[in-house]
Design an enzyme around this catalytic site. Structure first.
Site, PDB file in Angstrom:
ATOM      1  CB  VAL A 137      -0.949   0.011   1.223  1.00 57.24           C
ATOM      2  CG1 VAL A 137      -1.545   1.383   1.464  1.00 57.24           C
ATOM      3  CG2 VAL A 137      -2.055  -1.016   1.043  1.00 57.24           C
ATOM      4  CB  CYS A 138       1.082   4.195   0.630  1.00 57.63           C
ATOM      5  SG  CYS A 138       1.412   5.965   0.646  1.00 57.63           S
ATOM      6  CB  THR A 139       5.765   5.078  -0.600  1.00 50.48           C
ATOM      7  OG1 THR A 139       5.640   5.185   0.821  1.00 50.48           O
ATOM      8  CG2 THR A 139       5.288   6.373  -1.244  1.00 50.48           C
TER       9      THR A 139
END
Length: 232
Positions: free
Chosen positions: A103-105
């Site tokens: 998730v995300c970076t």
């Protein structure tokens, strides 16, 4: 041979964005017959971006084999570029994992480990295009699935990611039941949660600042990965 619980292994690290982890973890907690393992170098509490800590449950050396490997994001995800043991841990786990996720970076950590090369993936919108440096195809969608990779975009999209994973593992009926149990029915008070809904100049400014902060490290890590892959 008796079956064992499904194992989700989360790579934690200092400066993790807590909601990247805790949002999906709340959904994971409703999965049938599932173990959640929080792995890091030691069992010392890990400081999050929210100012409080999460305590790992296992070390990288002692962690069992994952069925699902999951990497949340945060500023600390980029620090993993300089952590060869953590990247090797991901590569080793990925060899037998059914699903490799982020998730995300957290997608940048997977990419630095060579686990997203040639795949479609997403990340937080301010960093998304930099995935190209690793040979990843960046996709601006809330959840992206490519073969056995599932990646979520920024922060709150981790909940949508977890429901996507739930449906893959247990079917849509189970995912819907979990959604109802945690009353996931978002109606944000402001319609300003994506770059397409924000002022273009504000979005451009944030992307520029993010790239100025991260791009040199991304390129350095991508170059190191390319050299490793070329010599393999």
């Amino acid at each position: 041979m008796p079956s064992r619980p499904l194992r989700i292994v989360v790579l934690l690290f200092p400066r993790v964005t807590q909601l990247d982890f805790t949002g999906p973890a709340q959904v994971f907690s409703k999965f049938p017959d599932t173990e959640l393992h929080l792995a890091w170098h030691s069992l010392d509490p890990i400081p999050t971006d929210a100012g409080w800590c999460i305590v790992p449950t296992t070390t990288l050396d002692e962690c069992p084999q994952a069925d699902i490997i999951f990497v949340p994001g945060g500023a600390g995800a980029f620090d993993m570029f300089d952590d060869p043991k953590a990247l090797a841990f991901l590569r080793d786990q990925a060899q037998e994992a059914r699903w490799i996720t982020s998730v995300c970076t957290g997608s940048f950590t997977l990419a630095a480990a060579g686990l997203l090369t040639g795949y479609r993936a997403t990340s937080h919108w301010a960093s998304l295009q930099m995935l190209e440096e690793f040979g990843v195809h960046p996709i601006s969608e809330r959840v992206v699935r490519d073969r056995n990779r599932i990646t979520g975009a920024g922060v709150t999209s981790g909940i949508d990611f977890a429901f996507t994973l739930a449906a893959e593992l247990f079917g849509e009926d189970e995912a819907r039941s979990i959604q109802l149990a945690i009353e996931y029915d978002p109606k944000p008070p402001f319609d300003h949660g994506s770059p397409g809904k924000a002022d273009p100049e504000e979005v451009k400014s944030i992307i520029t600042a993010t790239e100025n902060l991260r791009k040199a490290a991304v390129r350095r890590s991508a170059s190191a990965l390319a050299s490793t892959q070329a010599s393999a």
